[in-house]
Design an enzyme around this catalytic site. Sequence first.
Site, PDB file in Angstrom:
ATOM      1  N   ASP A 102       0.847  -1.186   0.000  1.00  0.00           N
ATOM      2  CA  ASP A 102       0.000   0.000   0.000  1.00  0.00           C
ATOM      3  C   ASP A 102       0.882   1.235   0.000  1.00  0.00           C
ATOM      4  O   ASP A 102       2.079   1.147   0.247  1.00  0.00           O
ATOM      5  CB  ASP A 102      -1.003  -0.003   1.151  1.00  0.00           C
ATOM      6  CG  ASP A 102      -0.358   0.129   2.527  1.00  0.00           C
ATOM      7  OD1 ASP A 102       0.807  -0.264   2.679  1.00  0.00           O
ATOM      8  OD2 ASP A 102      -1.029   0.623   3.450  1.00  0.00           O
ATOM      9  N   TYR A 104       2.867   4.790   0.805  1.00  0.00           N
ATOM     10  CA  TYR A 104       3.451   5.397   2.002  1.00  0.00           C
ATOM     11  C   TYR A 104       2.394   6.280   2.667  1.00  0.00           C
ATOM     12  O   TYR A 104       1.567   6.896   1.993  1.00  0.00           O
ATOM     13  CB  TYR A 104       4.659   6.253   1.636  1.00  0.00           C
ATOM     14  CG  TYR A 104       5.844   5.459   1.115  1.00  0.00           C
ATOM     15  CD1 TYR A 104       6.524   4.570   1.931  1.00  0.00           C
ATOM     16  CD2 TYR A 104       6.290   5.626  -0.195  1.00  0.00           C
ATOM     17  CE1 TYR A 104       7.619   3.849   1.458  1.00  0.00           C
ATOM     18  CE2 TYR A 104       7.385   4.919  -0.678  1.00  0.00           C
ATOM     19  CZ  TYR A 104       8.047   4.027   0.151  1.00  0.00           C
ATOM     20  OH  TYR A 104       9.124   3.319  -0.318  1.00  0.00           O
ATOM     21  N   PHE A 115       6.769   1.882  -3.930  1.00  0.00           N
ATOM     22  CA  PHE A 115       8.124   2.133  -3.432  1.00  0.00           C
ATOM     23  C   PHE A 115       8.639   3.541  -3.740  1.00  0.00           C
ATOM     24  O   PHE A 115       9.698   3.936  -3.256  1.00  0.00           O
ATOM     25  CB  PHE A 115       9.127   1.106  -3.974  1.00  0.00           C
ATOM     26  CG  PHE A 115       8.886  -0.293  -3.497  1.00  0.00           C
ATOM     27  CD1 PHE A 115       9.238  -0.671  -2.208  1.00  0.00           C
ATOM     28  CD2 PHE A 115       8.306  -1.240  -4.333  1.00  0.00           C
ATOM     29  CE1 PHE A 115       9.013  -1.966  -1.753  1.00  0.00           C
ATOM     30  CE2 PHE A 115       8.076  -2.539  -3.890  1.00  0.00           C
ATOM     31  CZ  PHE A 115       8.434  -2.904  -2.599  1.00  0.00           C
ATOM     32  N   HIS A 231      11.272  -9.103   1.086  1.00  0.00           N
ATOM     33  CA  HIS A 231      10.982  -7.672   0.952  1.00  0.00           C
ATOM     34  C   HIS A 231      12.269  -6.881   1.207  1.00  0.00           C
ATOM     35  O   HIS A 231      13.093  -7.279   2.040  1.00  0.00           O
ATOM     36  CB  HIS A 231       9.907  -7.276   1.970  1.00  0.00           C
ATOM     37  CG  HIS A 231       9.300  -5.944   1.719  1.00  0.00           C
ATOM     38  ND1 HIS A 231       9.910  -4.765   2.129  1.00  0.00           N
ATOM     39  CD2 HIS A 231       8.155  -5.578   1.099  1.00  0.00           C
ATOM     40  CE1 HIS A 231       9.153  -3.751   1.772  1.00  0.00           C
ATOM     41  NE2 HIS A 231       8.085  -4.209   1.142  1.00  0.00           N
TER      42      HIS A 231
END
Length: 267
Positions: A102, A104, A115, A231
């Site tokens: 989702d 920031y 990202f 991740h």
Amino acid sequence: MSSIGKQTTLFGELAREGDEGAGYDIHWNQLRSSDWPPSLTGLSSVWSQLLQMHWQSETGHALSQKLVDQLAAHKVIYPRTPYKALELTPFEQVRVVILGQDPYHGPGQAEGLAFSVGEGQKIPPSLRNIFKEVQRDTGAVMPQGAHAGSLVRWASQGVLLLNTALTVEDSQPASHSRWGWEVLTDKIIEALAMDAQPRAFLLWGGHAQGKAALIEAGDVAKRHLVLKANHPSPLSALRPPLPFMGCGHFGQVNRWLLAQNKKAILW
């Protein structure tokens, strides 16, 4: 008037009548009542059709109403451009898919690309690790300057930076997960997987890897490249068995593209 006051006034002028003078600051990347629902103008036909079908569905109606209610209650929601990944990377031009979770959830950060952060923002730890791995793997120089954290340059080369939830409430990570966004983004992933054009899917972390079955189900001819790693968060980037640091995904994708006589990505 202070520079902050001027900035707030400018952004207030962009908001719908009723938002102005409400007694709270409006951040440049904050979704406004006047922005919802977002326009489909400029989207490629496949994206537009998928979005139209979603918003006409029961799940889509429920999601839209939740967002309308949240905006009416003056909840701070990011980003202002939920469809930016789709706008910058038309369906036919998608060569690589990078899945996030989702957006920031801080002021000025989210810009609608997984990202990626907006102009002048400090590079978040996960993105910094991504840049470190790009540098280690390909020799690319670490980005510098006000736009260093923006991945628009990747999106314009055919890298779809797709979060599985496209909005979030300020300071509330994953607050809009399971609201119905995932139904839409699953359809997007399925459409890409079923298409005849070979694509690379980079699945970092358990959430993204949970979409592997969707890709495999649509990839009957086994034409896609699916790469998995942890991740890039500092909490998991070095953890076995699939550490992100050292995964070599960026060079591997470029070698795969070149083998198909396609241009490499300038990471």
